[in-house]
Design a protein around this motif. Structure first.
Motif, PDB file in Angstrom:
ATOM      1  N   THR A   1      33.671  46.224  33.832  1.00  8.98           N
ATOM      2  CA  THR A   1      34.044  47.195  34.860  1.00  8.98           C
ATOM      3  C   THR A   1      34.247  46.512  36.211  1.00  8.98           C
ATOM      4  O   THR A   1      33.764  45.403  36.449  1.00  8.98           O
ATOM      5  N   ARG A   2      34.934  47.207  37.100  1.00  7.23           N
ATOM      6  CA  ARG A   2      35.121  46.670  38.449  1.00  7.23           C
ATOM      7  C   ARG A   2      33.786  46.475  39.172  1.00  7.23           C
ATOM      8  O   ARG A   2      33.597  45.455  39.839  1.00  7.23           O
TER       9      ARG A   2
ATOM     10  N   SER B   1      37.596  47.563  45.335  1.00  5.96           N
ATOM     11  CA  SER B   1      38.236  47.768  44.039  1.00  5.96           C
ATOM     12  C   SER B   1      39.669  47.261  44.063  1.00  5.96           C
ATOM     13  O   SER B   1      40.127  46.597  43.130  1.00  5.96           O
ATOM     14  N   ARG B   2      40.369  47.557  45.148  1.00  5.03           N
ATOM     15  CA  ARG B   2      41.744  47.088  45.285  1.00  5.03           C
ATOM     16  C   ARG B   2      41.790  45.564  45.362  1.00  5.03           C
ATOM     17  O   ARG B   2      42.681  44.931  44.780  1.00  5.03           O
TER      18      ARG B   2
ATOM     19  N   ASP C   1      41.599  44.219  41.912  1.00  3.34           N
ATOM     20  CA  ASP C   1      42.876  44.386  41.214  1.00  3.34           C
ATOM     21  C   ASP C   1      43.872  43.298  41.622  1.00  3.34           C
ATOM     22  O   ASP C   1      44.624  42.780  40.788  1.00  3.34           O
TER      23      ASP C   1
ATOM     24  N   SER D   1      45.606  40.426  39.249  1.00  2.00           N
ATOM     25  CA  SER D   1      47.046  40.183  39.213  1.00  2.00           C
ATOM     26  C   SER D   1      47.357  38.702  39.391  1.00  2.00           C
ATOM     27  O   SER D   1      48.187  38.130  38.664  1.00  2.00           O
TER      28      SER D   1
ATOM     29  N   LYS E   1      43.730  42.561  29.584  1.00  2.00           N
ATOM     30  CA  LYS E   1      44.195  43.939  29.522  1.00  2.00           C
ATOM     31  C   LYS E   1      43.452  44.828  30.522  1.00  2.00           C
ATOM     32  O   LYS E   1      42.261  44.646  30.771  1.00  2.00           O
ATOM     33  N   THR E   2      44.179  45.807  31.061  1.00  2.00           N
ATOM     34  CA  THR E   2      43.562  46.841  31.885  1.00  2.00           C
ATOM     35  C   THR E   2      43.081  47.980  30.995  1.00  2.00           C
ATOM     36  O   THR E   2      43.823  48.451  30.130  1.00  2.00           O
ATOM     37  N   VAL E   3      41.850  48.385  31.184  1.00  2.00           N
ATOM     38  CA  VAL E   3      41.315  49.567  30.505  1.00  2.00           C
ATOM     39  C   VAL E   3      41.222  50.650  31.574  1.00  2.00           C
ATOM     40  O   VAL E   3      40.319  50.635  32.416  1.00  2.00           O
ATOM     41  N   ARG E   4      42.175  51.543  31.580  1.00  2.00           N
ATOM     42  CA  ARG E   4      42.335  52.486  32.683  1.00  2.00           C
ATOM     43  C   ARG E   4      41.074  53.316  32.915  1.00  2.00           C
ATOM     44  O   ARG E   4      40.486  53.849  31.981  1.00  2.00           O
ATOM     45  N   GLY E   5      40.707  53.386  34.185  1.00  2.00           N
ATOM     46  CA  GLY E   5      39.536  54.157  34.567  1.00  2.00           C
ATOM     47  C   GLY E   5      38.228  53.406  34.442  1.00  2.00           C
ATOM     48  O   GLY E   5      37.181  53.914  34.858  1.00  2.00           O
TER      49      GLY E   5
ATOM     50  N   TYR F   1      38.535  45.861  32.920  1.00  2.00           N
ATOM     51  CA  TYR F   1      39.408  44.901  32.250  1.00  2.00           C
ATOM     52  C   TYR F   1      38.728  44.342  31.001  1.00  2.00           C
ATOM     53  O   TYR F   1      37.501  44.332  30.884  1.00  2.00           O
TER      54      TYR F   1
END
Length: 231
Positions: A173-174, A192-193, A196, A200, A217-221, A224
């Motif tokens: 998680t973030r 958090s940004r 991200d 990237s 991979k991104t796991v939305r919500g 990663y």
């Protein structure tokens, strides 16, 4: 003895920090401007830097940029009266390992210094993750090899990839990433940004096509996940 470079243009604060750090058995060298700090960093090795941002001649922002551009991986703790989230995020993105706003508690400062030193003084060892391609990680030199090729990573990118390798196939998680990077002191939408953005940048370096990642991979919500194999 552990040697710390303290950089601040407030002379009274420099002496206060020198006294208290020496009481903790640290050797302390001080500089009152960014240019002097850069000269000292070229002249002798340090175990950690405490760096103010609003410095004369050369700013703290520029000092950290030059330090990381020279591939100097020693821990940097930014100490500044700039206490807004964007300032903290900018400092961390430039390569600082921690950020403490003024005024600060001396006990907290010393605790953060000790945490950074523990993190940076881990014994050298090589770790092979279960992920494919194989990432070989040299903790002592902050280097990661992918398929025997050295990746040109910032320290923050290194720490993120190291964590993801350890947790391969599991969601990270973030907040977990923020904790690994900076401790528990900073967590908000700006942080958090910032994570991200670092992800990237990391994809640009480990993926053949960063727009269609096959490993990271991104796991939305949630966060990663680093896969063992390409999908």
């Amino acid at each position: 003895m552990t040697t710390i470079l303290v950089v601040d243009d407030e002379l009274a604060l420099l002496e206060l920090l020198r006294y208290n750090l020496e009481q903790q058995q640290f050797q302390v060298v001080t500089a009152a401007d960014g240019q002097k700090a850069l000269e000292l960093l070229e002249q002798q090795p340090f175990d950690l830097v405490i760096l103010d941002l609003m410095l004369p001649i050369v700013s703290g922002w520029e000092v950290i940029q030059r330090l990381r551009a020279r591939q100097m991986s020693l821990p940097v703790l930014m100490l500044s009266a700039l206490d807004k989230a964007p300032d903290k995020v900018r400092g961390l993105n430039l390569g600082a390992d921690d950020y403490l706003a003024k005024p600060f508690d001396l006990a907290e400062l010393i605790s953060r210094i000790q945490a950074l030193l523990r993190r940076s003084q881990l014994p050298a060892r090589v770790i092979k993750s279960s992920s494919k391609p194989t990432f070989v990680i040299d903790e002592a030199n902050f280097c990661i090899y992918q398929n025997q090729q050295l990746l040109n990573l910032t320290k923050t990118e290194y720490q993120i990839l190291y964590l993801l390798c350890q947790e391969a196939n599991r969601v990270v998680t973030r907040p977990q990433i923020a904790q690994a990077l900076w401790g528990s002191g900073i967590w908000n939408s700006s942080t958090s940004r910032a994570i991200d953005i670092q992800i990237s940048h990391l994809r640009d370096k480990i993926e053949q096509n960063s727009k269609q990642p096959q490993y990271l991979k991104t796991v939305r919500g949630f966060g990663y996940r680093l896969l063992n194999q390409k999908e």
